[in-house]
Design an enzyme around this catalytic site. Structure first.
Site, mmCIF file in Angstrom:
data_model
loop_
_atom_site.group_PDB
_atom_site.id
_atom_site.type_symbol
_atom_site.label_atom_id
_atom_site.label_comp_id
_atom_site.label_asym_id
_atom_site.label_seq_id
_atom_site.Cartn_x
_atom_site.Cartn_y
_atom_site.Cartn_z
ATOM 1 N N HIS A 63 13.472 104.481 -0.422
ATOM 2 C CA HIS A 63 13.445 103.344 0.500
ATOM 3 C C HIS A 63 13.705 103.837 1.925
ATOM 4 C CE1 HIS A 63 13.322 100.795 -2.908
ATOM 5 N NE2 HIS A 63 14.574 100.358 -2.960
ATOM 6 N N CYS A 115 20.320 99.141 -4.236
ATOM 7 C CA CYS A 115 19.889 100.417 -3.646
ATOM 8 C C CYS A 115 19.742 100.314 -2.129
ATOM 9 C CB CYS A 115 18.587 100.884 -4.270
ATOM 10 S SG CYS A 115 17.393 99.601 -4.565
HETATM 11 C C1 2RA Z 1 14.070 96.815 -5.530
HETATM 12 N N1 2RA Z 1 16.394 96.962 -4.839
HETATM 13 O O1 2RA Z 1 13.844 97.780 -4.802
HETATM 14 C C2 2RA Z 1 15.489 96.357 -5.807
HETATM 15 C C3 2RA Z 1 15.902 96.619 -7.218
HETATM 16 N N2 2RA Z 1 15.919 97.971 -7.545
HETATM 17 O O2 2RA Z 1 13.186 96.171 -6.105
#
Ligand code: 2RA
EC number: 1.2.1.11
Length: 329
Positions: free
Chosen positions: A234, A126
């Site tokens: 994120h 991601c």
């Molecule tokens: C996380 N990218 O954010 C990793 C797995 N989804 O923990």
């Protein structure tokens, strides 16, 4: 299309089902697949109820496409079995991403690499997907030599246990811990486990996957991945150095013109990307675009995306759409 969703009861699996329905993917038959303990449970899709089945039964039904989000071990064991049965697997785990014969796809960047021979296709991590969506158009125009990225990652990337830990900590209750420390009112500088070199697996994914997707091993990436008590997506602070000078307005134009990227960048009215507004959306949002005044040919920007959608489920469904639209399945 007969579609299997492997890991259908998990966080990403649930979003995969939601995105398939939202985008009217041509599902004629759905196979929700999960571990034995979930077999027989009911899930709803497009106002119909389906019974969860196990992996053995799912392979036997020979789906056209199987969207996997069930962890690396399951992918390593079962993706080849589905492929053997003629199914095209799009896998969201890290199992196949760096395999030399498997393709690592962000459709807006490199879907054209796909052929009907590709029976196991890897969905990038991601935090990598949202970063390369912003880097790709700039790399093509200016040639990126180095990226320094700090991520501020949603607890949803860890899964339900982490969301539950935060809720418990809000309420001052004890419960199962997804992290070695409290996450409420905290920032944990560790996403996944540490490797020998002092970086975490998450940080090395940003380094290694970016090179593979941009098809350029000369692009150097150094990353620090942080976990923060946020659910919507994120965020990433990116410093990019190019092989030559650039024009900031041209950078904005290149980003605005890139499909799947939305520029939110007007500091006069405090406009910039934030997870609370990116949640539930499929675009990658870019802002705080500004020249790095400390280093030649370098730029700073801030990138936010819903890690469960463009960072996982939507990217996987877009790969499936590309396969169907181009008659590769
Ligand atoms: C996380 N990218 O954010 C990793 C797995 N989804 O923990």
């Amino acid at each position: 299309m007969k579609i299997a969703v492997v890991g259908a009861t998990g966080m990403v699996g649930q979003v995969m089902l939601k995105v398939l329905a939202e985008r009217n993917f041509p599902v004629t038959e759905l196979l929700p697949v999960a571990s034995e303990r979930s077999v027989g449970n009911k899930i709803s899709f497009n106002n119909k109820e389906y019974e969860v089945i196990g992996l053995e039964e799912a392979v036997a039904q020979k789906p056209d496409i199987a969207l996997f989000s069930a962890g690396g071990e399951t992918s390593l064991e079962w993706a080849p079995k589905f492929a053997e049965a003629g199914t095209t697997v799009i896998d969201n785990s890290s199992a196949w991403r760096m395999h030399p014969e498997k393709k690592l796809i962000v459709p807006e960047i490199n879907a054209s690499e796909l052929t009907s021979e590709d029976k196991i296709i890897a969905n990038p991590n991601c935090s990598t997907i949202q970063m390369v969506m912003a880097l790709a158009p700039l790399h093509k125009e200016y040639g990126i030599t180095r990226v320094v990225v700090s991520t501020y990652q949603s607890i949803t990337g860890t899964g339900v246990k982490a969301v539950q830990q935060l809720e418990n900590e809000y309420k001052g209750e004890q419960g199962e811990m997804a992290y070695p420390y409290p996450i409420h009112r905290n920032a944990i500088p560790q996403c996944d486990v540490f490797e020998e070199n002092g970086y975490t697996k998450e940080e090395m994914k940003l380094t290694n996957e970016t090179k593979k997707i941009l098809k350029d091993n000369a692009v150097e990436v150094t990353a620090t991945a942080i976990r923060i008590p946020v659910v919507g997506g994120h965020s990433e602070s990116i410093n990019v150095t190019f092989s030559r000078d650039f024009d900031v307005n041209d950078v904005r134009r290149l980003l605005k013109e890139f499909p799947g990227v939305t520029v939110q960048d007007n500091t006069d009215v405090n406009t910039y990307p934030m997870p609370i507004y990116a949640e539930g959306k499929d675009d990658v949002f870019v802002g705080r675009i500004r020249r790095d005044l400390s280093q030649a040919n370098s730029l700073n920007m801030w990138i936010v995306a819903d890690n469960l959608r463009k960072g996982a489920a939507t990217n996987a469904v877009q790969i499936a759409e590309y396969l169907v639209d181009n008659k590769l399945v």
